[in-house]
Write a protein that holds these residues in place. Structure first.
Motif, PDB file in Angstrom:
ATOM      1  N   PRO A  25       0.816  -1.218   0.000  1.00 41.56           N
ATOM      2  CA  PRO A  25       0.000   0.000   0.000  1.00 41.56           C
ATOM      3  C   PRO A  25       0.852   1.272   0.000  1.00 41.56           C
ATOM      4  O   PRO A  25       1.871   1.345   0.687  1.00 41.56           O
ATOM      5  N   GLY A  26       0.447   2.244  -0.790  1.00 37.57           N
ATOM      6  CA  GLY A  26       1.086   3.554  -0.769  1.00 37.57           C
ATOM      7  C   GLY A  26       0.470   4.367   0.360  1.00 37.57           C
ATOM      8  O   GLY A  26      -0.739   4.314   0.572  1.00 37.57           O
ATOM      9  N   VAL A  27       1.309   5.075   1.099  1.00 37.35           N
ATOM     10  CA  VAL A  27       0.808   5.826   2.255  1.00 37.35           C
ATOM     11  C   VAL A  27       0.984   7.326   2.011  1.00 37.35           C
ATOM     12  O   VAL A  27       2.048   7.777   1.590  1.00 37.35           O
ATOM     13  N   VAL A  28      -0.080   8.062   2.261  1.00 33.49           N
ATOM     14  CA  VAL A  28      -0.102   9.495   1.971  1.00 33.49           C
ATOM     15  C   VAL A  28      -0.586  10.250   3.214  1.00 33.49           C
ATOM     16  O   VAL A  28      -1.481   9.775   3.916  1.00 33.49           O
ATOM     17  N   ILE A  29       0.021  11.402   3.466  1.00 30.40           N
ATOM     18  CA  ILE A  29      -0.500  12.296   4.499  1.00 30.40           C
ATOM     19  C   ILE A  29      -0.759  13.664   3.876  1.00 30.40           C
ATOM     20  O   ILE A  29       0.100  14.213   3.183  1.00 30.40           O
ATOM     21  N   ALA A  30      -1.936  14.210   4.131  1.00 30.60           N
ATOM     22  CA  ALA A  30      -2.240  15.563   3.675  1.00 30.60           C
ATOM     23  C   ALA A  30      -2.944  16.288   4.815  1.00 30.60           C
ATOM     24  O   ALA A  30      -3.551  15.647   5.683  1.00 30.60           O
ATOM     25  N   THR A  31      -2.858  17.578   4.794  1.00 33.95           N
ATOM     26  CA  THR A  31      -3.509  18.336   5.850  1.00 33.95           C
ATOM     27  C   THR A  31      -5.001  18.497   5.542  1.00 33.95           C
ATOM     28  O   THR A  31      -5.500  18.017   4.523  1.00 33.95           O
ATOM     29  N   SER A  32      -5.688  19.160   6.443  1.00 27.54           N
ATOM     30  CA  SER A  32      -7.135  19.329   6.282  1.00 27.54           C
ATOM     31  C   SER A  32      -7.440  20.262   5.097  1.00 27.54           C
ATOM     32  O   SER A  32      -6.542  20.829   4.504  1.00 27.54           O
ATOM     33  N   GLY A  33      -8.713  20.454   4.826  1.00 27.51           N
ATOM     34  CA  GLY A  33      -9.153  21.443   3.834  1.00 27.51           C
ATOM     35  C   GLY A  33      -8.494  21.261   2.480  1.00 27.51           C
ATOM     36  O   GLY A  33      -8.654  20.219   1.842  1.00 27.51           O
ATOM     37  N   PRO A  34      -7.730  22.264   2.017  1.00 29.14           N
ATOM     38  CA  PRO A  34      -7.163  22.197   0.665  1.00 29.14           C
ATOM     39  C   PRO A  34      -6.200  21.037   0.485  1.00 29.14           C
ATOM     40  O   PRO A  34      -6.103  20.478  -0.608  1.00 29.14           O
ATOM     41  N   GLY A  35      -5.493  20.684   1.536  1.00 27.89           N
ATOM     42  CA  GLY A  35      -4.584  19.537   1.432  1.00 27.89           C
ATOM     43  C   GLY A  35      -5.359  18.298   1.059  1.00 27.89           C
ATOM     44  O   GLY A  35      -4.981  17.530   0.174  1.00 27.89           O
ATOM     45  N   ALA A  36      -6.479  18.120   1.730  1.00 26.46           N
ATOM     46  CA  ALA A  36      -7.313  16.948   1.482  1.00 26.46           C
ATOM     47  C   ALA A  36      -8.007  17.030   0.129  1.00 26.46           C
ATOM     48  O   ALA A  36      -8.063  16.036  -0.607  1.00 26.46           O
ATOM     49  N   ILE A  82     -15.573  21.059  14.381  1.00 22.47           N
ATOM     50  CA  ILE A  82     -16.083  20.423  13.155  1.00 22.47           C
ATOM     51  C   ILE A  82     -17.527  20.855  12.936  1.00 22.47           C
ATOM     52  O   ILE A  82     -18.338  20.842  13.857  1.00 22.47           O
ATOM     53  N   GLY A  83     -17.826  21.266  11.723  1.00 24.94           N
ATOM     54  CA  GLY A  83     -19.190  21.688  11.409  1.00 24.94           C
ATOM     55  C   GLY A  83     -19.397  23.173  11.566  1.00 24.94           C
ATOM     56  O   GLY A  83     -20.496  23.676  11.318  1.00 24.94           O
ATOM     57  N   SER A  84     -18.344  23.907  11.961  1.00 23.88           N
ATOM     58  CA  SER A  84     -18.513  25.349  12.156  1.00 23.88           C
ATOM     59  C   SER A  84     -17.885  26.154  11.018  1.00 23.88           C
ATOM     60  O   SER A  84     -17.716  27.355  11.136  1.00 23.88           O
ATOM     61  N   ASP A  85     -17.517  25.477   9.927  1.00 25.53           N
ATOM     62  CA  ASP A  85     -16.794  26.118   8.831  1.00 25.53           C
ATOM     63  C   ASP A  85     -15.511  26.771   9.332  1.00 25.53           C
ATOM     64  O   ASP A  85     -15.217  27.924   9.023  1.00 25.53           O
ATOM     65  N   ALA A  86     -14.776  26.039  10.123  1.00 23.30           N
ATOM     66  CA  ALA A  86     -13.522  26.538  10.682  1.00 23.30           C
ATOM     67  C   ALA A  86     -12.472  26.697   9.586  1.00 23.30           C
ATOM     68  O   ALA A  86     -12.654  26.192   8.467  1.00 23.30           O
ATOM     69  N   PHE A  87     -11.386  27.365   9.910  1.00 22.53           N
ATOM     70  CA  PHE A  87     -10.304  27.576   8.949  1.00 22.53           C
ATOM     71  C   PHE A  87      -9.784  26.230   8.458  1.00 22.53           C
ATOM     72  O   PHE A  87      -9.492  25.346   9.250  1.00 22.53           O
ATOM     73  N   GLN A  88      -9.679  26.090   7.164  1.00 21.72           N
ATOM     74  CA  GLN A  88      -9.216  24.863   6.501  1.00 21.72           C
ATOM     75  C   GLN A  88     -10.059  23.647   6.876  1.00 21.72           C
ATOM     76  O   GLN A  88      -9.547  22.536   6.974  1.00 21.72           O
ATOM     77  N   GLU A  89     -11.348  23.868   7.077  1.00 24.44           N
ATOM     78  CA  GLU A  89     -12.234  22.728   7.285  1.00 24.44           C
ATOM     79  C   GLU A  89     -12.897  22.343   5.967  1.00 24.44           C
ATOM     80  O   GLU A  89     -13.305  23.221   5.206  1.00 24.44           O
ATOM     81  N   ALA A  90     -12.962  21.064   5.698  1.00 26.26           N
ATOM     82  CA  ALA A  90     -13.747  20.555   4.566  1.00 26.26           C
ATOM     83  C   ALA A  90     -14.321  19.211   4.977  1.00 26.26           C
ATOM     84  O   ALA A  90     -13.701  18.487   5.763  1.00 26.26           O
ATOM     85  N   ASP A  91     -15.486  18.897   4.442  1.00 29.43           N
ATOM     86  CA  ASP A  91     -16.121  17.609   4.760  1.00 29.43           C
ATOM     87  C   ASP A  91     -15.451  16.525   3.929  1.00 29.43           C
ATOM     88  O   ASP A  91     -15.979  16.082   2.914  1.00 29.43           O
ATOM     89  N   VAL A  92     -14.270  16.130   4.370  1.00 34.64           N
ATOM     90  CA  VAL A  92     -13.456  15.220   3.566  1.00 34.64           C
ATOM     91  C   VAL A  92     -14.067  13.820   3.500  1.00 34.64           C
ATOM     92  O   VAL A  92     -14.025  13.164   2.459  1.00 34.64           O
TER      93      VAL A  92
END
Lengths: 579, 172
Positions: free
Chosen positions: A81-92, A121-131
């Protein structure tokens, strides 16, 4: 006694209390992960801090899309398996394309995304996305960790799901507070997934039906897809085909599963498949699909697909059987297990002498064809030159489009796990980052990344990584100053209205390579190309090659969209005298 | 063709989204969904009524649902002996002059009046969807103000007729 003690210590260690971030590191160690592809950001800072302390091998790509395509290349070559890490929001959200690509091409990935803290979560916080919401339809499974106590179980399940059954990407979304929370790390627990029990062994009754069907067939053919590669069943495929005298056709993604120089090999099927492969599909009386999914690019118009054939389909995913093509003999199984069973049955081989003679005649009369032209570079010739230069041993990665099809047609893969391409999704920008992962999976291999000038410009920032790690990748730009396949379709189906497909305004790719610290070479004629290739393959490190090819060259043969496989255009009969 | 599909699923966050997302992605047309707890903690039961073009599509739905990790069991029970029920609340205009008439009308349906106001009644009816449909049609001339239906929930009867043509979705 001493041994007991060590085991107890080990056990105590795996039950220790630790932070979520450290749990992740420990889990990756337990899974024997050699390399992580990723990109840091706010939500994964605690995790990256632990990565720093643990000294895990992490490749910092220059865009998250690069990270996930590299992980796909790694998975395709290594089988791990290839393993990836990305941050929240745009990273994801930047890994969405790669996830879809891996989903379509069944590549095992375990992807970790950061998430904002559970309290926001759910408050449209900075760099939040429903990933989790975004990636639900493009992952085999996904999770959001809601409590630290779930984390070890979830990671263990993720690796299990990604790598078993039909492989695929699994995503774990981890809120920032979970990465700092402390909990008990127990990684010895068994995976318990009552809703996920892939069938890997074939049904004996269906196997016997297939053996019977083979013995009675006159014109059988095997269509082998990437399932052969995922199951490591190349040897079994060859053994079975030889035992039963059945010719083999590959899908695009299956290439290398069966040796291209084998007399029973008919080439690739589909839109740009060989005449013989496509005609064999039209004329066969028994079609044995092993690990392919009857994609529309392979079948053409289903109305005309394999009209005379009884269809048998071996696939680990029951949902693929009967999805596009009615199937008489369904076999849900791992390809290797099914082939072993078929070989063991030692059924009466099909009487295929007349059929094979017919196929050989087609192969001889209608081979892949292009008009040589020395004053320029014919892209097909370029691929042949690369093939010769690498003795057919290289790992080849590509983007999507004309160059991909030429690579598939003219680079003759005799070994499995040498071919890395984006099939189902058709992702431009895939080839270059995938080459990074492929090279890391097999350090001693020669890796050639064949890309178009369009796709290259989507992800070329990853040149930085190639240079930084001194990966000796040979980057071949098949430069026709166009989005070639789009241009080809516009030429053929849109009356030559080249709407936004010509891109003569290009950077100087040689200088670009130099800007990234690696040599760049350019060729505009066949003679120059030969010289440039010689130089490039003599170099130890990475090199970028800019080949200005005939811009108006088209990929043939071609089955136009909506047509049947028998309606190929661009097939040219070979003159008897010239042979 | 109309298919009734029941399944048991892990009661995990997002599981309903997973299932409905799959229906959207593959263009399956949902007529109704019901979801609720089962006798086992942590496991929910869903009943779907879907409209599909052919048997192949019905088979695909079952297979795709089965692929979901959180889905434990899927059954197309359309062709089996089943108990299928739906509940509907119907608010109907009912001035005093027609009330008695409505009472008489709903009686054979074993429906009941659950709310009475000056000029309307709320009728509760339970039964097979066709029965609910029939009652709504009967009440329509009086002036229906609102209808709320739960959708079908169903499971197989304890005893299946020996001749029941149970369709095996797939022979593995």
């Amino acid at each position: 006694m001493a041994k007991m003690k060590v085991e107890e210590q080990e056990k105590a260690k795996t039950k220790a209390r630790m932070s979520g971030s450290l749990m992740l590191i420990e889990a990756l160690k337990a899974e024997k992960v050699e390399v992580i592809f990723g990109y840091p950001g706010g939500a994964v800072l605690p995790l990256y801090d632990e990565l720093y302390k643990a000294g895990v091998f992490h490749v910092l790509t220059r865009h998250e899309q690069g990270a996930i395509h590299a992980a796909e290349g790694y998975a395709r070559i290594s089988g791990k398996p290839g393993v990836v890490i990305a941050t929240s929001g745009p990273g994801a959200t930047n890994i969405v394309t790669g996830l879809t690509d891996a989903m379509m091409d069944s590549l095992p990935l375990v992807v970790f995304t950061g998430q904002v803290a559970t309290s926001v979560i759910g408050s449209d916080a900075f760099q939040e996305a429903d990933v989790v919401g975004i990636t639900m339809p493009i992952t085999k499974h996904n999770y959001q960790v809601r409590d630290i106590s779930e984390l070890p179980r979830i990671i263990k399940e993720a690796f299990h799901i990604a790598t078993t059954g039909r492989p695929g990407p699994v995503l774990i979304d981890i809120p920032k507070d979970i990465t700092t929370a402390e909990g008990e790390f127990d990684y010895d627990q068994d995976v318990h997934l009552p809703g996920y029990q892939p069938t890997t062994q074939p049904n004996h009754w269906q196997i016997r039906r297939l053996v019977e069907a083979v013995s009675q067939s006159k014109r059988p053919v095997i269509l082998a897809g990437a399932g052969i590669l995922h199951a490591n069943a190349s040897n079994e495929l060859r053994q079975y085909a030889e035992q039963q005298n059945i010719p083999v056709i590959h899908t695009l993604l299956g290439l290398g599963g069966f040796p291209a120089d084998h007399p029973l090999f008919l080439g690739m099927a589909g839109m740009h498949g060989t005449y013989t492969a496509n005609m064999a599909l039209c004329e066969c009386d028994l079609l044995i699909n092993i690990g392919a999914r009857f994609d529309d690019r392979v079948t053409g118009n289903l109305k005309y697909f394999a009209p005379k054939a009884t269809v048998a389909h071996i696939d680990i995913d029951p949902a693929e059987i009967g999805k596009n093509v009615p199937t008489k003999i369904p076999i849900v199984s791992d390809a290797k297990a099914a082939l072993q069973e078929l070989i063991a049955q030692q059924g009466k081989p099909a009487d295929t002498a007349a059929w094979l003679a017919q196929l050989d005649e087609w192969k001889r009369r209608f081979p892949l064809h292009y008009e040589p032209e020395a004053g320029t570079i014919k892209p097909q010739k370029l691929i042949e030159m690369i093939y010769e230069m690498t003795n057919g041993e290289a790992i080849v990665t590509t983007d999507v489009g004309q160059h991909q099809m030429w690579a598939a047609q003219y680079y003759k893969f005799n070994r499995p796990h040498r071919w890395v391409t984006s099939g189902g999704l058709g992702t431009m920008g895939f080839g270059l980052p995938a080459a990074i992962g492929a090279q890391l999976a097999d350090r001693s291999a020669t890796v050639v990344s064949i890309v178009g000038d369009g796709g290259f410009q989507m992800t070329f920032q990853e040149l930085s990584v190639i240079q930084e790690l001194r990966l000796p990748i040979k980057i071949v730009i098949v430069n026709n100053q166009a989005l070639g396949m789009v241009r080809q379709w516009q030429e053929l189906f849109y009356d030559k209205r080249y709407s936004h497909s010509l891109i003569p305004n290009q950077p100087d790719f040689v200088k670009l390579a130099e800007a990234y610290g690696m040599p760049g070479l350019r060729a505009k004629t066949e003679a120059e190309a030969a010289e440039v290739l010689k130089q490039a393959f003599a170099m130890d490190g990475p090199v970028l090659l800019d080949f200005h090819v005939r811009a108006d060259e088209n990929v043939y043969p071609m089955v136009a969209p909506g047509k049947g496989l028998h309606e190929m255009v661009g097939v040219k009969a070979c003159e008897e005298s010239s042979r | 063709m109309r298919r009734i599909i029941t399944m048991t699923v892990n009661n995990r966050p997002g599981v309903l989204n997973r299932i409905t997302g799959l229906f959207t992605k593959r263009h399956y047309n949902i007529e109704s969904i019901t979801v609720g707890h089962t006798e086992i903690e942590g496991i929910s039961r869903m009943t779907f009524v879907v409209n599909v073009d052919d048997e192949r599509t019905a088979e695909q739905i079952i297979k795709q649902l089965n692929k979901q990790i959180d889905v434990l069991k899927v059954n197309d029970i359309t062709d089996q002996a089943i108990v299928a029920r739906e509940l509907a609340l119907i608010k109907v205009a009912a001035p005093p002059a027609v009330r008695q008439e409505i009472y008489t009308l709903i009686e054979p349906f074993r429906a009941s009046i659950v709310d009475v106001s000056k000029d309307s009644l709320v009728i509760q009816v339970t039964g097979e969807p066709e029965k609910v449909e029939a009652l709504i049609e009967l009440l329509r001339p009086y002036g229906i103000k609102e209808v709320a239906r739960t959708g079908t929930t169903a499971f197989t009867r304890g005893a299946q007729k020996a001749t029941t043509n149970q369709k095996t979705a797939f022979i593995i």
